[in-house]
Design an enzyme around this catalytic site. Structure first.
Site, PDB file in Angstrom:
ATOM      1  N   GLN A 186     -62.506 100.661  98.597  1.00  0.00           N
ATOM      2  CA  GLN A 186     -61.168 100.682  97.986  1.00  0.00           C
ATOM      3  C   GLN A 186     -60.283 101.740  98.661  1.00  0.00           C
ATOM      4  O   GLN A 186     -60.666 102.893  98.791  1.00  0.00           O
ATOM      5  CB  GLN A 186     -61.310 100.979  96.481  1.00  0.00           C
ATOM      6  CG  GLN A 186     -60.003 100.959  95.709  1.00  0.00           C
ATOM      7  CD  GLN A 186     -59.351  99.578  95.663  1.00  0.00           C
ATOM      8  OE1 GLN A 186     -60.001  98.567  95.440  1.00  0.00           O
ATOM      9  NE2 GLN A 186     -58.048  99.542  95.893  1.00  0.00           N
ATOM     10  N   ASP A 197     -62.695  92.278 103.102  1.00  0.00           N
ATOM     11  CA  ASP A 197     -61.272  92.645 103.073  1.00  0.00           C
ATOM     12  C   ASP A 197     -60.558  92.171 104.344  1.00  0.00           C
ATOM     13  O   ASP A 197     -59.336  92.215 104.421  1.00  0.00           O
ATOM     14  CB  ASP A 197     -61.127  94.170 102.954  1.00  0.00           C
ATOM     15  CG  ASP A 197     -60.643  94.588 101.573  1.00  0.00           C
ATOM     16  OD1 ASP A 197     -60.055  93.735 100.880  1.00  0.00           O
ATOM     17  OD2 ASP A 197     -60.839  95.756 101.213  1.00  0.00           O
ATOM     18  N   LYS A 210     -61.991  93.977  89.678  1.00  0.00           N
ATOM     19  CA  LYS A 210     -62.777  93.290  90.706  1.00  0.00           C
ATOM     20  C   LYS A 210     -64.220  93.114  90.234  1.00  0.00           C
ATOM     21  O   LYS A 210     -64.812  92.044  90.400  1.00  0.00           O
ATOM     22  CB  LYS A 210     -62.736  94.082  92.029  1.00  0.00           C
ATOM     23  CG  LYS A 210     -61.392  93.947  92.735  1.00  0.00           C
ATOM     24  CD  LYS A 210     -61.245  94.918  93.903  1.00  0.00           C
ATOM     25  CE  LYS A 210     -59.842  94.830  94.490  1.00  0.00           C
ATOM     26  NZ  LYS A 210     -59.551  95.867  95.481  1.00  0.00           N
TER      27      LYS A 210
END
Ligand code: NDP
Length: 298
Positions: free
Chosen positions: A98, A121, A54
């Site tokens: 994460q 997200d 990422k």
């Protein structure tokens, strides 16, 4: 490469190019560069690989990457303080924590602490509610990536039956909302579904997000169906460690009309959509009108 393969690697690289172009136009207009903050807790090897990818791709599209790597022992309050700091940091337009987080941390509490406008997200309850209400929102990256792949084939799924295997908040449920938006008739299956095989046999589109290696076999699918395989499973075969999906790719290839491979299908789309979401999140934060997703992707 078979002409039945939906090439997520290629499509995702095209999306990243478009994100780079729009990001650079945004910078020319405002003098500001979108920033994505990634928070990694602990040493989970898979999470470390995802985060590394990422960060690399964030830098490649010209965005700022802000990294916070924290010990497994970090307290819930310390994490909340960090999220608050990032929420108030004007150099940060997107925040990604994460998952999974260590067991002593309440993940829902952390995710809901992220400002909805920085929630790239798409897991915050505000964004989930907006998605299900058909309102503009930040959409979870993996199902967004799947929907972009499906739209490449057909934008309107009227009369089509889509079957999703898996009902997680990250993939299955938001996928259902996106398929409904595209007018599909949607069935969501899970571990308590009776006779999953016959449900799948009726599907024009199958989205498999289960986490069971090669579970979907050719005798489960209808001739000519479209298969989107979200699964990423590490297995050992012939003394080699390999990645396989939730669909038995070799077995299903001849019977389906289109299929995403693993790797090289949905996986790279997820990262491209994270960058796309960071771009989309940046416009209102830079006081600019947000372009339509379709105008960015066309
Ligand atoms: P979860 O474990 O959160 O959810 C799995 C779902 O599958 C659950 O709804 C579960 O049902 C259902 N399930 C489990 N066993 C069966 C079964 N035998 N029959 C039918 N349904 C079953 O997983 P995620 O949604 O997070 O991920 C799914 C897969 O996708 C994993 O392989 C993961 O690695 C991959 N993934 C890939 C991403 C990418 O970028 N390509 C991103 C995210 C995930 P129940 O709810 O009843 O327990």
């Amino acid at each position: 490469m078979s002409n039945k393969i939906i090439d997520g690697k290629l499509i995702s690289s095209e999306i990243r190019e478009k994100v780079k172009k729009f990001g650079s136009q945004l910078k020319n207009k405002t003098g500001k560069v979108p920033g994505l903050a990634v928070v990694l807790v602990g040493e989970n090897p898979a999470s470390r690989v995802y985060v590394k990818n990422k960060i690399e791709k964030t830098i490649e599209v010209g965005f700022n990457s802000i990294e916070h790597k924290l010990s497994e022992k970090v307290s819930e309050n310390e994490l909340i303080d960090l999220v608050d700091k990032l929420n108030n940091d004007e150099n940060v337009q997107g925040i990604l924590v994460q998952l999974p987080l260590p067991e002593h941390v309440n993940s829902d509490k952390i995710l809901d602490r992220i400002k909805p406008e920085k929630d790239v997200d798409g897991f915050h309850a505000n964004n989930v509610g907006k998605l299900w209400s058909g309102l503009n929102s930040l959409v979870p990256c993996t199902p967004l990536g799947c929907s972009i792949l499906i739209k490449k084939i057909s934008k309107d799924l009227s009369g089509k039956h889509a079957v999703i295997i898996g009902r997680s908040n990250i993939v299955g449920k938001p996928m259902a909302a996106l398929l409904l938006e595209m007018n599909a008739t949607v069935t969501i299956c899970h571990s308590r579904t009776k006779d999953l095989e016959s449900v799948c046999k009726n599907a024009d589109i199958i989205v498999a997000a289960v986490g069971i290696p090669e579970m979907v076999k050719s005798n489960w699918i209808k001739e000519g169906s479209i298969i989107i395989d979200v699964g990423i499973n590490r297995i050992e075969r012939d003394a080699k460690k390999i990645l396989v999906g939730d669909v038995d790719y070799d077995d299903c290839l001849t019977k389906c009309s289109l299929i995403t491979p693993v790797p090289g299908g949905v996986g790279p789309m997820t990262i491209a959509c994270l960058l796309l979401n960071t771009l989309l999140a940046s416009y209102p934060q830079f006081n600019q009108p947000t372009p339509d997703l379709s105008s960015i992707l066309e």
